[in-house]
Design a protein around this motif. Structure first.
Motif, mmCIF file in Angstrom:
data_model
loop_
_atom_site.group_PDB
_atom_site.id
_atom_site.type_symbol
_atom_site.label_atom_id
_atom_site.label_comp_id
_atom_site.label_asym_id
_atom_site.label_seq_id
_atom_site.Cartn_x
_atom_site.Cartn_y
_atom_site.Cartn_z
ATOM 1 N N ARG A 1 14.625 -7.800 9.662
ATOM 2 C CA ARG A 1 13.682 -8.910 9.640
ATOM 3 C C ARG A 1 14.455 -10.167 10.051
ATOM 4 N NH1 ARG A 1 11.658 -7.193 3.595
ATOM 5 N NH2 ARG A 1 9.939 -5.806 4.190
ATOM 6 N N PRO A 2 14.592 -10.405 11.334
ATOM 7 C CA PRO A 2 15.429 -11.522 11.809
ATOM 8 C C PRO A 2 14.947 -12.878 11.339
ATOM 9 C CG PRO A 2 14.149 -10.567 13.608
ATOM 10 C CD PRO A 2 14.006 -9.629 12.449
ATOM 11 N N GLU A 3 13.679 -12.984 10.978
ATOM 12 C CA GLU A 3 13.151 -14.276 10.541
ATOM 13 C C GLU A 3 13.735 -14.725 9.194
ATOM 14 O OE1 GLU A 3 10.305 -11.135 8.898
ATOM 15 O OE2 GLU A 3 11.497 -11.455 10.716
ATOM 16 N N LEU A 4 14.424 -13.842 8.500
ATOM 17 C CA LEU A 4 15.012 -14.209 7.211
ATOM 18 C C LEU A 4 16.365 -14.909 7.363
ATOM 19 C CD1 LEU A 4 14.099 -11.238 4.848
ATOM 20 C CD2 LEU A 4 12.794 -13.276 5.473
ATOM 21 N N LEU B 1 11.436 -23.016 4.174
ATOM 22 C CA LEU B 1 12.624 -23.515 3.489
ATOM 23 C C LEU B 1 13.840 -22.733 3.965
ATOM 24 C CD1 LEU B 1 11.103 -23.763 -0.099
ATOM 25 C CD2 LEU B 1 11.475 -25.635 1.516
ATOM 26 N N VAL B 2 14.897 -23.446 4.316
ATOM 27 C CA VAL B 2 16.139 -22.842 4.780
ATOM 28 C C VAL B 2 17.226 -23.182 3.770
ATOM 29 C CG1 VAL B 2 17.912 -22.816 6.573
ATOM 30 C CG2 VAL B 2 15.486 -22.937 7.207
ATOM 31 N N THR B 3 17.772 -22.180 3.109
ATOM 32 C CA THR B 3 18.824 -22.421 2.131
ATOM 33 C C THR B 3 20.195 -22.224 2.772
ATOM 34 O OG1 THR B 3 18.951 -20.132 1.308
ATOM 35 C CG2 THR B 3 17.303 -21.569 0.307
ATOM 36 N N TYR B 4 21.154 -22.997 2.278
ATOM 37 C CA TYR B 4 22.535 -22.841 2.743
ATOM 38 C C TYR B 4 23.468 -23.282 1.632
ATOM 39 C CZ TYR B 4 23.052 -27.911 3.461
ATOM 40 O OH TYR B 4 23.148 -29.263 3.276
ATOM 41 N N CYS B 5 24.742 -22.991 1.774
ATOM 42 C CA CYS B 5 25.758 -23.398 0.793
ATOM 43 C C CYS B 5 27.071 -23.501 1.544
ATOM 44 C CB CYS B 5 25.824 -22.408 -0.374
ATOM 45 S SG CYS B 5 26.082 -20.689 0.133
ATOM 46 N N GLY B 6 28.144 -22.957 0.978
ATOM 47 C CA GLY B 6 29.405 -22.938 1.702
ATOM 48 C C GLY B 6 29.478 -21.790 2.677
ATOM 49 N N ALA C 1 21.772 -17.466 -1.377
ATOM 50 C CA ALA C 1 20.936 -16.308 -1.702
ATOM 51 C C ALA C 1 20.329 -16.442 -3.090
ATOM 52 C CB ALA C 1 21.752 -15.023 -1.592
ATOM 53 N N ALA C 2 21.081 -17.059 -4.030
ATOM 54 C CA ALA C 2 20.535 -17.280 -5.368
ATOM 55 C C ALA C 2 19.362 -18.248 -5.305
ATOM 56 C CB ALA C 2 21.623 -17.816 -6.295
ATOM 57 N N SER C 3 19.496 -19.295 -4.492
ATOM 58 C CA SER C 3 18.382 -20.233 -4.323
ATOM 59 C C SER C 3 17.194 -19.558 -3.642
ATOM 60 C CB SER C 3 18.835 -21.446 -3.510
ATOM 61 O OG SER C 3 19.788 -22.207 -4.223
ATOM 62 N N ALA C 4 17.484 -18.720 -2.652
ATOM 63 C CA ALA C 4 16.408 -17.991 -1.974
ATOM 64 C C ALA C 4 15.668 -17.081 -2.950
ATOM 65 C CB ALA C 4 16.983 -17.189 -0.813
ATOM 66 N N LEU C 5 16.416 -16.426 -3.831
ATOM 67 C CA LEU C 5 15.801 -15.569 -4.839
ATOM 68 C C LEU C 5 14.873 -16.381 -5.737
ATOM 69 C CD1 LEU C 5 15.539 -12.937 -6.506
ATOM 70 C CD2 LEU C 5 17.656 -13.587 -7.681
ATOM 71 N N ALA C 6 15.339 -17.537 -6.204
ATOM 72 C CA ALA C 6 14.507 -18.381 -7.062
ATOM 73 C C ALA C 6 13.246 -18.838 -6.346
ATOM 74 C CB ALA C 6 15.314 -19.581 -7.543
ATOM 75 N N LEU C 7 13.385 -19.222 -5.083
ATOM 76 C CA LEU C 7 12.230 -19.690 -4.320
ATOM 77 C C LEU C 7 11.215 -18.581 -4.092
ATOM 78 C CD1 LEU C 7 14.222 -21.895 -1.811
ATOM 79 C CD2 LEU C 7 12.560 -22.745 -3.488
ATOM 80 N N ILE C 8 11.702 -17.381 -3.799
ATOM 81 C CA ILE C 8 10.797 -16.243 -3.624
ATOM 82 C C ILE C 8 10.080 -15.938 -4.932
ATOM 83 C CG2 ILE C 8 10.714 -13.759 -3.197
ATOM 84 C CD1 ILE C 8 11.114 -15.328 -0.642
ATOM 85 N N VAL D 1 11.052 -18.222 3.453
ATOM 86 C CA VAL D 1 12.401 -18.659 3.110
ATOM 87 C C VAL D 1 13.399 -17.955 4.018
ATOM 88 C CG1 VAL D 1 14.151 -18.821 1.296
ATOM 89 C CG2 VAL D 1 11.723 -18.994 0.703
ATOM 90 N N SER D 2 14.362 -18.696 4.533
ATOM 91 C CA SER D 2 15.424 -18.128 5.365
ATOM 92 C C SER D 2 16.765 -18.651 4.864
ATOM 93 C CB SER D 2 15.246 -18.531 6.838
ATOM 94 O OG SER D 2 13.969 -18.195 7.325
ATOM 95 N N ILE D 3 17.841 -17.969 5.261
ATOM 96 C CA ILE D 3 19.192 -18.399 4.910
ATOM 97 C C ILE D 3 19.956 -18.727 6.188
ATOM 98 C CG2 ILE D 3 21.438 -17.633 4.010
ATOM 99 C CD1 ILE D 3 20.007 -16.091 1.870
ATOM 100 N N TYR D 4 20.651 -19.853 6.148
ATOM 101 C CA TYR D 4 21.582 -20.204 7.228
ATOM 102 C C TYR D 4 22.910 -19.558 6.859
ATOM 103 C CZ TYR D 4 24.792 -23.189 9.976
ATOM 104 O OH TYR D 4 25.788 -23.647 10.821
ATOM 105 N N ASP D 5 23.214 -18.438 7.486
ATOM 106 C CA ASP D 5 24.359 -17.629 7.060
ATOM 107 C C ASP D 5 25.684 -18.340 7.287
ATOM 108 O OD1 ASP D 5 25.205 -15.142 5.882
ATOM 109 O OD2 ASP D 5 26.030 -14.594 7.824
ATOM 110 N N GLY D 6 25.825 -19.057 8.394
ATOM 111 C CA GLY D 6 27.071 -19.765 8.661
ATOM 112 C C GLY D 6 27.329 -20.889 7.677
#
Length: 315
Positions: A184-187, A267-272, A278-285, A292-297
């Motif tokens: 699911r590339p949209e994640l 919503l796009v979550t990111y961290c370091g 991913a924890a924020s994404a879990l809470a949002l879901i 919800v998507s994650i900026y992996d970099g």
């Protein structure tokens, strides 16, 4: 008279309670994963250092039947530019099969900290099209606090296999191990998409999961401090009850998420490095946010580009 065949075990929520897991220990199609990684102190000028939780898993104990999930070499791309880079579909299929998971497995994943490493594994499965996965609410901390049973030593994974049509005849070596990914590339989003958010060209909001002091630019070891402009602060550590280690729920969760929930449909979550995100994404879901998507970099990639803007209001 033959005994009835037990119903397949399926999780209906992104999290499960310690009682639910205790009630289902030993179920045939259940795989429990210990995804623990520890952050080491002090942090070096090159950034945070991490230690695999494997030794603690072996010697200090784990939930009975749990298999260790290696986020360093197995559930990440070891050739990636940054630590814990997400694997491609083929690598992930091999990772899932290596811990006994196929497309008929129910997976519960936990860690020994505040759930972000477990959430990362959960998000990887979700992003590769598999939803019968849940994070253990409260993780190993809550399990121990309730004096539930634990075991030491390694657990041999079950043999992955299944009746997925692409396994038919076992003729394709890629699928012989028993797990088939459906990406699911949209994640996920990349740096160019984040740039379009910052420029106001994309209808999405950035949610930053780093600690408040790092968000403000007054702490941290990256050469460039702060957060991506326009981001909303949602520190991953604030998503759990500090006493029980259980995830926030109800009004407490709503209050914590309020600034993000009302900000944008996407919503796009990111961290370091895409872990706390991913924890924020879990809470949002869990709160009902579907897009919800994650900026992996994350900031590892963003701050490496001297031209990428940062906001550091407290610096």
């Amino acid at each position: 008279m033959t005994s009835p065949v037990p119903s397949p075990l399926v999780v209906s929520s992104p999290i499960v309670s310690t009682q639910w897991l205790a009630d289902h220990l030993g179920s045939d199609n259940l795989v429990i994963l210990d995804a623990t990684v520890f952050a080491l102190a002090p942090v070096t000028p090159d950034g945070p250092r991490y230690l695999s939780g494997r030794e603690d898993y072996l010697t200090k104990g784990h939930i009975p039947g749990a298999v260790f999930a290696d986020l360093f070499e197995v559930f990440s791309d070891p050739t990636g530019e940054f630590d814990f880079s997400r694997p491609n579909a083929e690598l992930f299929e091999a990772a899932a099969a290596s811990v006994g998971i196929d497309n008929e497995t129910t997976v519960v994943v936990y860690d020994a900290v505040v759930g972000q490493w477990a959430a990362r594994i959960w998000w990887l499965f979700r992003s590769f099209g598999y939803d019968d996965v849940a994070v253990l609410d409260g993780g190993l901390t809550k399990w121990h606090a309730e004096t539930r049973p634990y075991a030491t030593g390694a657990v041999r994974p079950r043999v992955a296999g299944g009746t997925h049509p692409r396994f038919a005849g076992g003729t394709h070596p890629r699928f012989a191990g028993g797990f088939v990914a459906t990406p699911r590339p949209e994640l996920w989003v990349d740096k160019s998409f984040v740039e379009s958010i910052v420029a106001g060209h994309a209808d999405a909001a950035l949610v930053c999961s780093i600690p408040p002091a790092e968000f403000a630019g007054t702490a941290g070891t990256r050469p460039r401090a702060g957060h991506i402009p326009g981001s909303i602060s949602l520190p991953a550590a604030k998503l759990v009850d500090p006493v029980t280690n259980a995830f926030l729920r109800g009004d407490a969760l709503k209050a914590t998420l309020a600034p993000t929930v009302t900000s944008s449909a996407h919503l796009v979550t990111y961290c370091g490095g895409g872990i706390a995100a991913a924890a924020s994404a879990l809470a949002l879901i869990r709160a009902g946010n579907e897009h919800v998507s994650i900026y992996d970099g994350s900031l590892n990639e963003w701050t490496a580009d001297a031209a990428a803007p940062l906001s550091a209001p407290g610096a």
